[in-house]
Design a protein around this motif. Sequence first.
Motif, PDB file in Angstrom:
ATOM      1  N   GLN A 185       0.881  -1.175   0.000  1.00  0.00           N
ATOM      2  CA  GLN A 185       0.000   0.000   0.000  1.00  0.00           C
ATOM      3  C   GLN A 185       0.918   1.224   0.000  1.00  0.00           C
ATOM      4  O   GLN A 185       1.855   1.302   0.811  1.00  0.00           O
ATOM      5  N   VAL A 186       0.652   2.134  -0.923  1.00  0.00           N
ATOM      6  CA  VAL A 186       1.548   3.276  -1.093  1.00  0.00           C
ATOM      7  C   VAL A 186       0.738   4.569  -1.165  1.00  0.00           C
ATOM      8  O   VAL A 186      -0.308   4.614  -1.812  1.00  0.00           O
ATOM      9  N   VAL A 187       1.234   5.601  -0.499  1.00  0.00           N
ATOM     10  CA  VAL A 187       0.684   6.945  -0.698  1.00  0.00           C
ATOM     11  C   VAL A 187       1.539   7.603  -1.779  1.00  0.00           C
ATOM     12  O   VAL A 187       2.756   7.772  -1.616  1.00  0.00           O
ATOM     13  N   LEU A 188       0.901   7.941  -2.888  1.00  0.00           N
ATOM     14  CA  LEU A 188       1.630   8.547  -4.007  1.00  0.00           C
ATOM     15  C   LEU A 188       1.928  10.020  -3.709  1.00  0.00           C
ATOM     16  O   LEU A 188       1.258  10.628  -2.855  1.00  0.00           O
ATOM     17  N   PRO A 189       2.879  10.613  -4.411  1.00  0.00           N
ATOM     18  CA  PRO A 189       3.224  12.020  -4.145  1.00  0.00           C
ATOM     19  C   PRO A 189       2.051  12.989  -4.341  1.00  0.00           C
ATOM     20  O   PRO A 189       2.085  14.109  -3.829  1.00  0.00           O
ATOM     21  N   ASN A 190       0.993  12.591  -5.061  1.00  0.00           N
ATOM     22  CA  ASN A 190      -0.168  13.485  -5.188  1.00  0.00           C
ATOM     23  C   ASN A 190      -1.217  13.228  -4.094  1.00  0.00           C
ATOM     24  O   ASN A 190      -2.292  13.803  -4.109  1.00  0.00           O
ATOM     25  N   GLY A 191      -0.900  12.322  -3.169  1.00  0.00           N
ATOM     26  CA  GLY A 191      -1.820  12.056  -2.069  1.00  0.00           C
ATOM     27  C   GLY A 191      -2.804  10.922  -2.333  1.00  0.00           C
ATOM     28  O   GLY A 191      -3.561  10.530  -1.441  1.00  0.00           O
ATOM     29  N   GLU A 192      -2.797  10.374  -3.553  1.00  0.00           N
ATOM     30  CA  GLU A 192      -3.660   9.210  -3.823  1.00  0.00           C
ATOM     31  C   GLU A 192      -3.070   7.987  -3.115  1.00  0.00           C
ATOM     32  O   GLU A 192      -1.852   7.884  -2.963  1.00  0.00           O
ATOM     33  N   ILE A 193      -3.976   7.053  -2.742  1.00  0.00           N
ATOM     34  CA  ILE A 193      -3.502   5.828  -2.077  1.00  0.00           C
ATOM     35  C   ILE A 193      -3.782   4.637  -2.997  1.00  0.00           C
ATOM     36  O   ILE A 193      -4.911   4.480  -3.475  1.00  0.00           O
ATOM     37  N   ILE A 194      -2.762   3.808  -3.236  1.00  0.00           N
ATOM     38  CA  ILE A 194      -2.976   2.619  -4.096  1.00  0.00           C
ATOM     39  C   ILE A 194      -2.448   1.356  -3.419  1.00  0.00           C
ATOM     40  O   ILE A 194      -1.612   1.422  -2.522  1.00  0.00           O
ATOM     41  N   TRP A 195      -2.964   0.207  -3.884  1.00  0.00           N
ATOM     42  CA  TRP A 195      -2.327  -1.089  -3.639  1.00  0.00           C
ATOM     43  C   TRP A 195      -1.658  -1.467  -4.966  1.00  0.00           C
ATOM     44  O   TRP A 195      -2.261  -1.330  -6.024  1.00  0.00           O
ATOM     45  N   THR A 196      -0.426  -1.951  -4.892  1.00  0.00           N
ATOM     46  CA  THR A 196       0.337  -2.169  -6.122  1.00  0.00           C
ATOM     47  C   THR A 196       0.192  -3.552  -6.733  1.00  0.00           C
ATOM     48  O   THR A 196       0.558  -3.758  -7.887  1.00  0.00           O
ATOM     49  N   GLY A 197      -0.272  -4.543  -5.943  1.00  0.00           N
ATOM     50  CA  GLY A 197      -0.295  -5.918  -6.452  1.00  0.00           C
ATOM     51  C   GLY A 197      -1.498  -6.672  -5.928  1.00  0.00           C
ATOM     52  O   GLY A 197      -2.616  -6.145  -5.937  1.00  0.00           O
ATOM     53  N   ALA A 198      -1.289  -7.897  -5.448  1.00  0.00           N
ATOM     54  CA  ALA A 198      -2.377  -8.708  -4.892  1.00  0.00           C
ATOM     55  C   ALA A 198      -1.799  -9.612  -3.809  1.00  0.00           C
ATOM     56  O   ALA A 198      -0.609  -9.931  -3.828  1.00  0.00           O
ATOM     57  N   ASN A 199      -2.681 -10.043  -2.894  1.00  0.00           N
ATOM     58  CA  ASN A 199      -2.210 -10.916  -1.810  1.00  0.00           C
ATOM     59  C   ASN A 199      -2.285 -12.379  -2.241  1.00  0.00           C
ATOM     60  O   ASN A 199      -2.830 -13.229  -1.530  1.00  0.00           O
ATOM     61  N   THR A 200      -1.768 -12.654  -3.410  1.00  0.00           N
ATOM     62  CA  THR A 200      -1.790 -14.011  -3.940  1.00  0.00           C
ATOM     63  C   THR A 200      -0.356 -14.417  -4.281  1.00  0.00           C
ATOM     64  O   THR A 200       0.481 -13.561  -4.549  1.00  0.00           O
ATOM     65  N   SER A 201      -0.101 -15.713  -4.294  1.00  0.00           N
ATOM     66  CA  SER A 201       1.276 -16.137  -4.560  1.00  0.00           C
ATOM     67  C   SER A 201       1.611 -16.022  -6.045  1.00  0.00           C
ATOM     68  O   SER A 201       2.771 -16.020  -6.424  1.00  0.00           O
TER      69      SER A 201
END
Length: 480
Positions: A185-201
Amino acid sequence: MRINLAVYSCRFLLLTTKNTDSNFLRVLQGICGIKNVHPGSTNESYGKDEATKKNYSFQYLVKPSNEGEIAQIVKACNLYGIPLTPRGGGSGLAGGASPVKGGVVLSTERLNNIIRISTEDKFVIAESGVVTDELCKAIEVKNLYLPVRPSSAPVSFIGGNVASNCGSINSLKYGSIKDYVLNLQVVLPNGEIIWTGANTSKNSTGLNITQLFVGSEGILGIITKVVLKLISKPKYEYTLLAEFSTLDKLYNAIISVGSSVLEPSALELVDEFSSNLTTEFLSGTSSLERSFSKAMLLVNFDGNHQHLMEEKLEHCFHLIENLASGEVLIAKTEAEKEKLWKIRMNIGAALSYGNRIYRDIDIAVPVSKLLEFMSSIKRISNQFNIKVACFGHAGNGNLHTMISVDNLSDIENPNFIQAVDQIYKSGIEMGGTISGEHGVGILQKKYLPLQYNQAYLSLVKEIKRVFDPNNIINPGKILD
Ligand SMILES: Cc1cc2nc3c(=O)[nH]c(=O)nc-3n(C[C@H](O)[C@H](O)[C@H](O)COP(=O)(O)OP(=O)(O)OC[C@H]3O[C@@H](n4cnc5c(N)ncnc54)[C@H](O)[C@@H]3O)c2cc1C
């Protein structure tokens, strides 16, 4: 609701009072509470990491508690044009967490919850400010294992480990932290919040943004949660230590064991200078097996079957017995292993004893070039009359080349700088990389053009611009 109000009020203040410092302070206090915003002047230790002895001055230290607050802080920094440096445990060795452009230092220390350890899915979800050792211990209670545990684990944070793509002594068998990151989970420099991938193997969906953030050293955004793949913890781990009278013999032992079917989890070397210096540093403590004066090799094996482990030790012994000098030592219990690893684990302390300091270079070369690289370092150290300790992850061709000096001003000496330049040049000429595990930060950025061509460097600059057009997040690092 609190989020919106804070951002709204910061816009309002900007319009009416022209970007004053006290307005910015009030905005920060409105976001994460008065007691979590501190003046930089009274928190100097946050003005550097372990690489730079120099403190950089900065305006405010903020300690947010969640991604929502971080998003608002990032938005406020953009609005006021104030630089922001993300910080984990501050143990970095490249200067990445040093606030070289002042502004705000954002410490992730309050994001310290382990959210979930799943034994079925074999992953952990944790906030980025969890201390690495605490996370590893909690995982091991569940009989699971995160094999990449840097020596700095008692102080580093898991978010900092991911942001610098850390390694560990058993990276030879298990890889770096990048091999365990499933999702961020990342807060981008513009303040948006994203998840970058998935909790799967497995995940084959779209661009691999997760790996873009691994090792990004805080220049693309702030990691707030990590999801890491776990494995089962091996039941046994044994250590073998041997000394060598020449570098050639040591190198032959590394190649012989490293390329065998034995799959050691660690293959670490300590050169003669480090061995002598650290033996002397530890003399008087009862914790050493005996004193050491030659170059040494430490080999770890791990696994679940005791008889296989015994076989591996025996096989390894036969591979090196004609190369080694003197008795080969073996350790099986925790206490025995601690004694054998004592020298290796205290070289940094020995090198920084008293007023001494060191400059750490963590070039990695292909293992087949290790002897050539070490010989080249020896040549350079003789030519420039500098003291160099070489030790570390021989199995990965990743050495800590630590140049020891008596005081800070020696590091700025042209003779010293020339020697350092030559070492980087030599490592890259041998097909190496500038950093095997510490990252680029400010300390190693000068050398990037040795490794990458202009087109690559321009691409990285473009990527940074796409994520952070105002150059707010961790400016002055990597390519800036
Ligand atoms: C005694 C000692 C032993 C060490 N042993 C090892 C070792 O075995 N292996 C190894 O690889 N390294 C080692 N290191 C180096 C260092 O500990 C690692 O690089 C570690 O991963 C840094 O983690 P940290 O939390 O201290 O990060 P910091 O030093 O706080 O930050 C490192 C970088 O990551 C960024 N960052 C931190 N947190 C975040 C976040 N949440 N989001 C975005 N960016 C962030 C910072 O801006 C900075 O650029 C050692 C250092 C010391 C002093």
